[in-house]
Design an enzyme around this catalytic site. Structure first.
Site, PDB file in Angstrom:
ATOM      1  N   SER A   1      56.467 -21.142 -75.363  1.00 45.53           N
ATOM      2  CA  SER A   1      57.519 -22.073 -74.677  1.00 45.53           C
ATOM      3  C   SER A   1      57.692 -22.630 -73.759  1.00 45.53           C
ATOM      4  O   SER A   1      56.010 -23.472 -74.241  1.00 45.53           O
ATOM      5  CB  SER A   1      57.186 -20.971 -73.031  1.00 45.53           C
ATOM      6  OG  SER A   1      58.267 -20.734 -72.322  1.00 45.53           O
TER       7      SER A   1
ATOM      8  N   TYR B   1      52.109 -18.801 -65.501  1.00 43.25           N
ATOM      9  CA  TYR B   1      52.995 -19.104 -67.464  1.00 43.25           C
ATOM     10  C   TYR B   1      52.625 -20.298 -68.056  1.00 43.25           C
ATOM     11  O   TYR B   1      51.857 -19.959 -68.938  1.00 43.25           O
ATOM     12  CB  TYR B   1      54.515 -18.500 -66.687  1.00 43.25           C
ATOM     13  CG  TYR B   1      55.049 -18.518 -67.415  1.00 43.25           C
ATOM     14  CD1 TYR B   1      54.580 -17.148 -68.889  1.00 43.25           C
ATOM     15  CD2 TYR B   1      55.921 -18.619 -68.683  1.00 43.25           C
ATOM     16  CE1 TYR B   1      55.398 -16.791 -70.199  1.00 43.25           C
ATOM     17  CE2 TYR B   1      56.582 -18.882 -69.329  1.00 43.25           C
ATOM     18  CZ  TYR B   1      55.828 -17.621 -70.931  1.00 43.25           C
ATOM     19  OH  TYR B   1      56.945 -17.474 -71.408  1.00 43.25           O
TER      20      TYR B   1
END
Length: 406
Positions: free
Chosen positions: A223, A236
């Site tokens: 990501s 995250y």
């Protein structure tokens, strides 16, 4: 190497301009006042001449290198891909999202696919059974449980025999983050690291002997949050940052073995629970139950409610077509010369350009406007700001009263 060619010339140009600026400043310091003026004028003319030369040269070189890179990419993308028949791939996290879509595509191309799911009786597993050929094997694997990862290895070796595994697609991951870094629970940080980093590491280390045997590929779906400081995604993002560094390290270490490693960096897509409003409501309720009263008072429940609404809005606007990510995974597995990084989706490459070449203030503003556009300040800051404004009003009133008395 080609991906960094343009960056090299930009750095050279910047260094040249810095040298010219330094020359203009330093030369007069070593001369008397008379020659100093001449030296300064000479340095100015030289700087302008070199500046014009470097601007033109950099522009030409940038265009040439950019065109060469584009032509090479087009040639490689148009070149004959490797044949998928007879090659085996393991994909983690195929219950939904990128994993499920990739398993379908790779099976349709002719790969032997090992698709891991959390539940063999789950909706995603049943969909894969009905949509795919008999080549696809479903394996129940929680990548955070070492015994299940070992069972996965035994199942793959049993089916492949002495053949190696061509590809591993590290796709399984979670985003249980909700709120600012200070508000995020330690259990949230641990959960993200356990799945996104340690789980992927465990699977990769377990399957590496099979991948080295076939001189295959490792493709990791990560990501941009692992490289960019997205607001409210600290847990995250930290886990993805660890994963990105691990992937880059593996790329260097496995090159002598002939194993090629790529990272997929998707833009915003609606996958898993991201589009489920009940999910975000449960996240907020869990945070409220476990957050200390003092911290909750500092930030305020309305601040948390706004964060939930912003996450929901972002998920509603996320893309539903997963094909850019699936296409990148296919290319990384079958291209004769796969890229180090694939920017899958609109805006990702531009975001990395901003963070690489522009000041932090510009890239940070871009991220804040791109992701969660928070309007509310924490409650304590609002209260403090209100007191400050009130104090200012009182001071102005007192000053006016003093003037009137005078």
């Amino acid at each position: 190497m080609e991906e960094r060619g343009l960056s090299l010339w930009i750095y050279v140009g910047v260094l040249a301009l810095m040298l010219m600026g330094a020359l203009q400043r330093v030369l007069p310091l070593h001369l008397s006042s008379g020659p100093a003026l001449v030296a300064r004028l000479w340095a100015s003319v030289l700087m302008e001449w070199l500046g014009a030369f470097w601007t033109a040269a950099l522009l030409i070189l940038s265009l040439t290198l950019g065109l060469a890179w584009w032509l090479r990419s087009a040639r490689l993308s148009g070149a004959a891909r490797l044949a998928p028949e007879g090659r085996a791939v393991c994909i983690t996290g195929c219950d939904s999202g990128f994993g499920k879509a990739s398993a379908k595509r790779l099976d349709a191309l002719g790969f032997k696919v090992f698709a891991t799911v959390m539940e063999l009786s789950g909706e995603g597993a049943m969909e894969l059974r009905s949509a795919c050929s008999s080549r696809l094997s479903l394996l129940q694997v929680d990548i955070t449980r070492p015994e299940q990862v070992q069972q996965m290895l035994l199942a793959i070796k049993t089916e492949l025999g002495l053949k190696g595994l061509w590809g591993l697609v590290n796709n399984a991951g979670v985003c249980v983050n909700f709120g600012d870094a200070e508000l995020s629970l330690m259990s949230t940080y641990r959960r993200c690291m356990e799945v996104n980093f340690f789980g992927s590491l465990s699977v990769t280390k377990t399957l590496l002997p099979l991948l080295r045997r076939s001189r295959g590929r490792i493709v990791t779906v990560s990501s941009p949050a692992g490289d960019q400081p997205f607001p409210c995604l600290a847990a995250y993002g930290a886990s993805k940052a660890a994963l990105n560094l691990l992937t880059d390290t593996l790329r260097h270490e496995l090159e002598p073995w002939g194993v090629q490693v790529s990272t997929i960096l998707p833009s915003s897509y609606r996958t898993g629970q991201s589009g489920n409003e009940l999910y975000w409501g449960r996240q907020q309720d869990h945070l409220l139950l476990n957050l200390g009263p003092a911290l909750l008072e500092e930030y305020g429940q309305d601040y948390l409610a706004e964060t939930r609404e912003l996450f929901q809005e972002h998920a509603r606007n996320a893309a539903e077509d997963l094909s850019p990510v699936v296409n990148a995974i296919v290319q990384a597995l079958l291209s004769p010369q796969p890229r180090v990084r694939y920017y899958a989706g609109p805006g990702v490459g531009f975001m990395y350009f901003l963070s690489s070449y522009l000041p932090y203030s510009v890239s940070d503003t871009f991220l804040q406007k791109l992701f969660v556009k928070k309007k509310l300040m924490p409650q304590a800051l609002r209260r403090h700001s209100g007191l400050g404004l009130q104090a200012g009003v009182n001071n102005n009133n007192n000053n006016e009263e003093e003037k009137s008395e005078q």
